[in-house]
Scaffold this active site. Sequence first.
Site, PDB file in Angstrom:
ATOM      1  N   SER A 108       0.830  -1.198   0.000  1.00  0.00           N
ATOM      2  CA  SER A 108       0.000   0.000   0.000  1.00  0.00           C
ATOM      3  C   SER A 108       0.866   1.250   0.000  1.00  0.00           C
ATOM      4  O   SER A 108       2.084   1.194   0.225  1.00  0.00           O
ATOM      5  CB  SER A 108      -0.904   0.020   1.234  1.00  0.00           C
ATOM      6  OG  SER A 108      -0.123   0.218   2.412  1.00  0.00           O
ATOM      7  N   LYS A 109       0.216   2.379  -0.228  1.00  0.00           N
ATOM      8  CA  LYS A 109       0.920   3.663  -0.177  1.00  0.00           C
ATOM      9  C   LYS A 109       1.532   3.880   1.203  1.00  0.00           C
ATOM     10  O   LYS A 109       2.634   4.431   1.334  1.00  0.00           O
ATOM     11  CB  LYS A 109      -0.048   4.800  -0.516  1.00  0.00           C
ATOM     12  CG  LYS A 109       0.595   6.180  -0.472  1.00  0.00           C
ATOM     13  CD  LYS A 109      -0.413   7.257  -0.777  1.00  0.00           C
ATOM     14  CE  LYS A 109       0.214   8.649  -0.691  1.00  0.00           C
ATOM     15  NZ  LYS A 109       0.701   8.984   0.654  1.00  0.00           N
ATOM     16  N   ARG A 110       0.823   3.433   2.232  1.00  0.00           N
ATOM     17  CA  ARG A 110       1.319   3.585   3.596  1.00  0.00           C
ATOM     18  C   ARG A 110       2.671   2.893   3.782  1.00  0.00           C
ATOM     19  O   ARG A 110       3.553   3.394   4.470  1.00  0.00           O
ATOM     20  CB  ARG A 110       0.300   3.013   4.589  1.00  0.00           C
ATOM     21  CG  ARG A 110       0.597   3.348   6.043  1.00  0.00           C
ATOM     22  CD  ARG A 110      -0.441   2.782   6.982  1.00  0.00           C
ATOM     23  NE  ARG A 110      -1.743   3.407   6.789  1.00  0.00           N
ATOM     24  CZ  ARG A 110      -2.791   2.789   6.233  1.00  0.00           C
ATOM     25  NH1 ARG A 110      -2.686   1.537   5.814  1.00  0.00           N
ATOM     26  NH2 ARG A 110      -3.940   3.416   6.100  1.00  0.00           N
ATOM     27  N   ASP A 114       5.285   5.128   2.180  1.00  0.00           N
ATOM     28  CA  ASP A 114       5.546   6.291   3.025  1.00  0.00           C
ATOM     29  C   ASP A 114       6.404   5.912   4.230  1.00  0.00           C
ATOM     30  O   ASP A 114       7.312   6.653   4.620  1.00  0.00           O
ATOM     31  CB  ASP A 114       4.220   6.893   3.521  1.00  0.00           C
ATOM     32  CG  ASP A 114       3.403   7.511   2.389  1.00  0.00           C
ATOM     33  OD1 ASP A 114       3.989   7.809   1.328  1.00  0.00           O
ATOM     34  OD2 ASP A 114       2.182   7.693   2.572  1.00  0.00           O
ATOM     35  N   SER A 148       2.286  12.832  -3.707  1.00  0.00           N
ATOM     36  CA  SER A 148       2.843  11.494  -3.545  1.00  0.00           C
ATOM     37  C   SER A 148       3.999  11.324  -4.525  1.00  0.00           C
ATOM     38  O   SER A 148       3.905  11.750  -5.673  1.00  0.00           O
ATOM     39  CB  SER A 148       1.773  10.428  -3.823  1.00  0.00           C
ATOM     40  OG  SER A 148       0.702  10.556  -2.916  1.00  0.00           O
TER      41      SER A 148
END
Length: 507
Positions: free
Chosen positions: A262-264, A267, A287
Amino acid sequence: MSDLVRVRFAPSPTGPLHMGGVRTALFNYLFAKKYDGTFILRIEDTDQTRYVANAEQYIIDALKWCNITIDEGPNIHEKYGPYRQSERKEIYKKYVDELVAKGCAYYAFDSSDDLDKHRKDHEEKGKTFIYNWHNRNKLQNSLALAEDVVSAKIKNGEKYVIRFKSPENETIQLVDEIRGTITIDTNTLDDKVLFKSDGMPTYHLANIVDDHLMQISHVIRGEEWLPSLPLHILLYKAFGWNPPKFAHLPLILKPVGKGKLSKRDGDKLGFPVFPLAYTNPKSGEVSSGYKEEGYFPEAFVNMLALLGWNPGTEQEIFSMEQLIAAFELGRVSKSGAKFSPDKTKWFNQQYLQQKSATELANLYSVILENRGISREMSYVKKVVALVKERAVFVSDFWQLSDFFFETPKAYDPKAVKKQWKENTPSLMTEVGEVIQNIDDFTSENTENLIKEWITKKEIGFGKVMQPLRLSLVGALKGPHLFDIMEMIGKEETIHRIEVAIKELSQE
């Protein structure tokens, strides 16, 4: 394989395109090109509540950056257009009405509050509420209500959805090109909504109708759609259409722990999950993207291709043409593929090493110009040739080669403490005098003369070479020392030695 291979990539424009989506597009593209087929982009924007204005253009730009060419799509050879589902509204209404007329679908007037009550009631009894054969004749729908009541509700503008009537007590066998045969008991299926109260179709109906009308031969999509396969096959059967072949790709898994990438995760661990940088039009959040992080599109595509697909050989570096030639659905894995940020960097490094000095010098010149530095291309090419083996990204070149373009502004404190001794200034002064007398300032000749002088003086090589490198570079790094000296020239070499003596003698 038939010459009528037609595949589609059908993303929803709800935000940036995740790298998992890019891989789905890539596998569709490779399969299509392998068999001289057609790769289609279709925008599935039936969920208007989640629509994001700049997302469609982002998807198109991302595919273009990855060199995935669209054969048919919005404003591109619209053979079976339009290719945005929001522009095909009337088409879906016709087909859902056909299903109702056949008795394969029905009107449902249940409100959200009514359905919530049923769910809570089931939960209190330790059960799960499923809207299907076992209770649909007791709910607010056209199967349970009299025909005149249904007509009156519709005429009065009462909100309704149209649900698919899942068959009772049937066993169906589904074939997936990757996972083989799957057996499903239809009693476990719920009656999915096909048409929403806002007059838009759900994914399930629009997807099937579009795939049929666009003559899609193979549906290659993510594993998350596998639970929808029974409904989709039943819809084909209800319409009396031959279904395409289906293949469900494995998930891309996070590098640490379990679950889908995921993007999380990006990050948290410091890597992009999107091909291009993306700015959210509502929040302004930016992003990061692989392009902006300095990855080559070929490296990104090569990495993605090997996430869930195995060529059956030890080969890891593939051009797009080689991927097309080697790709087979039969070699796609059933299990998830773990993403590795380090391996992704390795791919980029391999592609960087393969690029010509001219191409890399052109890319580096942009970085130099942004720093106000202008040098002849021949000089930049020589610098690139000396440092590129240590680089992963073109952006690494400056850190690896800044000393080729400017006198050091600072010196590595640890190196100074270890290498710059009390007698070092006098040694460096003598080295400067030796250099001043060298006429042929080529790397090889300068190296020979300075090493002869060191040997004659009976000094340890480290006592001279390390401080000399520190003077010229500012740290104990860089390529062959005498290559550096030849590149920057005799005058600059002497100047840097003098500056180092002055600066470091004050410490």
